[in-house]
Design a protein around this motif. Structure first.
Motif, PDB file in Angstrom:
ATOM      1  N   VAL A   1      45.085  50.998  10.007  1.00  0.00           N
ATOM      2  CA  VAL A   1      45.057  52.370   9.922  1.00  0.00           C
ATOM      3  C   VAL A   1      43.651  52.941   9.777  1.00  0.00           C
ATOM      4  N   LEU A   2      42.954  52.314   8.745  1.00  0.00           N
ATOM      5  CA  LEU A   2      41.566  52.639   8.671  1.00  0.00           C
ATOM      6  C   LEU A   2      40.623  52.137   9.669  1.00  0.00           C
ATOM      7  N   GLY A   3      40.855  50.896  10.252  1.00  0.00           N
ATOM      8  CA  GLY A   3      40.081  50.538  11.418  1.00  0.00           C
ATOM      9  C   GLY A   3      40.389  51.352  12.626  1.00  0.00           C
ATOM     10  N   ALA A   4      41.823  51.610  12.857  1.00  0.00           N
ATOM     11  CA  ALA A   4      42.183  52.443  14.268  1.00  0.00           C
ATOM     12  C   ALA A   4      41.441  53.833  13.968  1.00  0.00           C
TER      13      ALA A   4
ATOM     14  N   MET B   1      48.218  62.667  16.908  1.00  0.00           N
ATOM     15  CA  MET B   1      49.375  61.991  17.239  1.00  0.00           C
ATOM     16  C   MET B   1      49.435  60.502  16.853  1.00  0.00           C
ATOM     17  N   MET B   2      48.267  60.074  16.581  1.00  0.00           N
ATOM     18  CA  MET B   2      48.168  58.929  16.123  1.00  0.00           C
ATOM     19  C   MET B   2      48.341  58.717  14.507  1.00  0.00           C
ATOM     20  N   SER B   3      47.986  59.840  13.862  1.00  0.00           N
ATOM     21  CA  SER B   3      48.217  59.904  12.384  1.00  0.00           C
ATOM     22  C   SER B   3      50.035  60.282  12.382  1.00  0.00           C
ATOM     23  N   ALA B   4      50.367  60.865  13.311  1.00  0.00           N
ATOM     24  CA  ALA B   4      51.829  61.097  13.216  1.00  0.00           C
ATOM     25  C   ALA B   4      52.410  59.673  13.405  1.00  0.00           C
TER      26      ALA B   4
ATOM     27  N   PHE C   1      55.757  54.996  10.865  1.00  0.00           N
ATOM     28  CA  PHE C   1      55.875  53.780  10.625  1.00  0.00           C
ATOM     29  C   PHE C   1      55.447  53.653   9.214  1.00  0.00           C
ATOM     30  N   LYS C   2      55.403  54.516   8.576  1.00  0.00           N
ATOM     31  CA  LYS C   2      55.212  54.432   6.892  1.00  0.00           C
ATOM     32  C   LYS C   2      53.771  53.485   6.820  1.00  0.00           C
ATOM     33  N   GLU C   3      52.606  53.620   7.531  1.00  0.00           N
ATOM     34  CA  GLU C   3      51.398  53.014   7.291  1.00  0.00           C
ATOM     35  C   GLU C   3      50.841  53.767   6.363  1.00  0.00           C
ATOM     36  N   GLY C   4      50.268  53.481   5.261  1.00  0.00           N
ATOM     37  CA  GLY C   4      49.208  54.368   4.678  1.00  0.00           C
ATOM     38  C   GLY C   4      47.813  53.567   4.622  1.00  0.00           C
TER      39      GLY C   4
ATOM     40  N   THR D   1      43.207  59.232   6.370  1.00  0.00           N
ATOM     41  CA  THR D   1      41.607  58.782   5.532  1.00  0.00           C
ATOM     42  C   THR D   1      41.165  59.529   4.627  1.00  0.00           C
ATOM     43  N   GLY D   2      41.875  60.456   4.422  1.00  0.00           N
ATOM     44  CA  GLY D   2      41.575  61.450   3.377  1.00  0.00           C
ATOM     45  C   GLY D   2      40.091  62.146   3.291  1.00  0.00           C
ATOM     46  N   LYS D   3      39.600  61.875   2.124  1.00  0.00           N
ATOM     47  CA  LYS D   3      37.936  62.202   2.073  1.00  0.00           C
ATOM     48  C   LYS D   3      37.379  60.955   1.654  1.00  0.00           C
ATOM     49  N   ILE D   4      37.774  59.763   2.348  1.00  0.00           N
ATOM     50  CA  ILE D   4      37.057  58.426   2.133  1.00  0.00           C
ATOM     51  C   ILE D   4      35.498  58.735   2.520  1.00  0.00           C
ATOM     52  N   ALA D   5      34.678  58.089   1.598  1.00  0.00           N
ATOM     53  CA  ALA D   5      33.298  58.199   1.825  1.00  0.00           C
ATOM     54  C   ALA D   5      32.822  57.071   2.571  1.00  0.00           C
TER      55      ALA D   5
END
Length: 497
Positions: free
Chosen positions: A140-143, A157-160, A165-168, A402-406
């Motif tokens: 998720v975070l790498g992509a 679309m990628m976020s959807a 697939f319930k990937e957090g 990715t929320g508000k990740i710094a």
């Protein structure tokens, strides 16, 4: 009697001169004999009973110890707070390496593939593979970082897809699954509709590519034509140089395959090697001499410039785009995934990297890598290679995961590959390559010393014999004179009468 003593003296002097001459010859010829013996024992040759078996199948236990950075505050990280981690481990695996498809070529090279397998060692581990830890989700975070510059709609679309697939953004799974792979619907989806995006076609895991795999087709020099080239890489997977870096220097394949080096090393010698896993050549430098169970060694360590960025060390410019010094961007050979390698706990790296992550405490004893090597033969005696895998994370618009990740270079795991020569192998090595040369070296001085001692003793005996002869001669003369004097007195007395 004097004649006999003189002959004995001459005999001892001749014997002494012969011993000195033989010892002197050994002083000059001995090192040549020792060097020739070392060359014979370090050339890659099936007839070589010492070095070849060590090269073909590493005969000593080799272990990989893995440490996870368990994320303690994943929810807060998504809100932009500083990540806090705790180190979990080690989870220790015995590593088995075996070379196969070994083929010798007329140009004094040999090609092979080295296969590796890992076996979990519970007795050496702190915990079990069933232990659950939380780390960033690379899928998720790498992509998200990889897709940052794609159109907004594509990112949505990628976020959807992640949600489907319930990937957090974070994974909480057993160590064994994180290491060797877990089933993922997202992985299956990406491999089907976006082939080539991921390095694996089955289960996804941090080390799923490594187990039951090989390091590629190496072709290295045997040293038969030139011992200074032994073990040096001629090509890898048919390539004489790499293509994924930005300068010819960075794309060079320097040094050996990282297992043995040419003999006759000095403190000025460096330790270059090519690492397929790091996608580059690296070079260690001499730190200090040492001794391991009576065997002299040189310790080599990583210089601070190894992972320095192009601004701090110009020759590394080709490894950029760079961030802070102390981390190497390997995205160019990892499917453009924002992955960085470094020393554990960002040891020898820019301190700012540690400012963004809580729970790190680097030190040389625990986190510095080293190789202890026997300088006369180039054979490693004790090895500890320590590296850390990091993921660059940041907020990417439209990808809500990715929320508000710094922006942060996030440590995920670090691992140590270690092993040392011990037992019968060490005894054989010590006898053939340390004791016998030392015996030859001492023998030459023993012959010279005995020869000189024999000559000195012979001369002393000869001198003492001469003194004894002189004394006897003088005594004989005195006695003769006394007798003659008495006869003269008697003769005069007779004449008077």
């Amino acid at each position: 009697m004097a004649i006999i003593t003189s002959k004995v003296t001459i005999g001892f002097v001749v014997a002494g001169l012969l011993a000195v001459s033989f010892g002197t010859v050994l002083v000059f010829v001995g090192p040549m004999i020792i060097d020739d013996q070392i060359i014979k024992n370090t050339v890659i040759d099936p007839n070589n009973e010492i070095a070849y078996p060590m090269w073909k199948d590493i005969p000593v236990p080799f272990y990989m110890s893995v440490y996870f950075f368990n994320v303690l505050n994943p929810k807060e990280v998504l809100l932009g707070e500083k990540p806090m981690v705790e180190e979990r481990g080690p989870y220790v695996y015995r590593k088995r390496c075996q070379k196969d498809n070994i083929t010798f070529h007329p140009n004094f090279t040999v090609s092979y593939r080295e296969y590796r397998q890992y076996y979990f060692e519970p007795s050496m581990s702190v915990g079990n593979e069933s232990d659950v830890v939380t780390i960033p989700n690379m899928l998720v975070l790498g992509a998200a970082v990889m897709m940052e510059k794609l159109p907004f709609a594509v990112r949505m679309m990628m976020s959807a897809t992640f949600k489907t697939f319930k990937e957090g953004p974070f994974l909480t799974k057993p160590v064994g699954e994180l290491m060797w792979g877990y089933d993922s619907g997202l992985v299956d989806f990406l491999n089907k509709y976006l082939p080539g995006m991921l390095p694996t076609k089955g289960k996804f895991g941090l080390f799923s590519e490594f187990n039951n795999s090989n390091t590629g087709l190496f072709n290295i020099h045997t040293g038969k034509d030139d011992i200074s080239k032994v073990h040096k890489v001629d090509s890898w997977n048919g390539l004489k140089k790499l293509t994924n870096w930005g300068t010819p220097q960075c794309n060079m394949m320097n040094g050996t395959a990282g297992q043995m080096w040419p003999p006759f090393m000095t403190p000025k010698t460096t330790l270059p090697f090519y690492s397929p896993d790091a996608c580059r050549s690296m070079e260690l430098v001499y730190q200090r001499p040492g001794v391991m169970q009576g065997i002299p060694l040189y310790r080599y360590v990583a210089p601070k410039t190894l992972f320095a960025n192009g601004s701090d060390y110009a020759p590394n410019e080709g490894f950029c785009p760079c961030r802070q010094s102390g981390i190497l961007n390997v995205s160019s050979c990892r499917h453009n995934s924002p992955v960085f390698i470094s020393h554990p706990h960002f040891y020898n790296a820019d301190p700012v990297l540690r400012d963004f992550v809580g729970g790190l405490s680097p030190n040389e004893d625990e986190h510095g890598l080293f190789i202890d090597i026997h300088p006369m033969t180039g054979v490693p005696l004790n090895v500890s290679i320590r590296l850390q895998l990091n993921l660059f994370m940041k907020r990417v618009s439209a990808i809500t995961e990715t929320g508000k990740i710094a922006d942060v270079v996030m440590p995920m795991i670090w691992f140590e590959e270690s092993g040392y020569i011990d037992g019968p192998i060490l005894d054989t090595f010590h006898t053939n390559l340390v004791v016998l040369p030392a015996v030859m070296e001492y023998t030459q001085y023993i012959f010279i010393s005995l020869g000189l001692l024999t000559i000195i003793v012979a001369l002393l005996v000869h001198r003492r014999s001469k003194r004894s002869e002189t004394a006897n001669s003088m005594m004989f003369t005195s006695t003769t004179n006394l007798v003659s004097g008495k006869e003269l007195v008697n003769e005069k007395h007779t004449q008077k009468n």
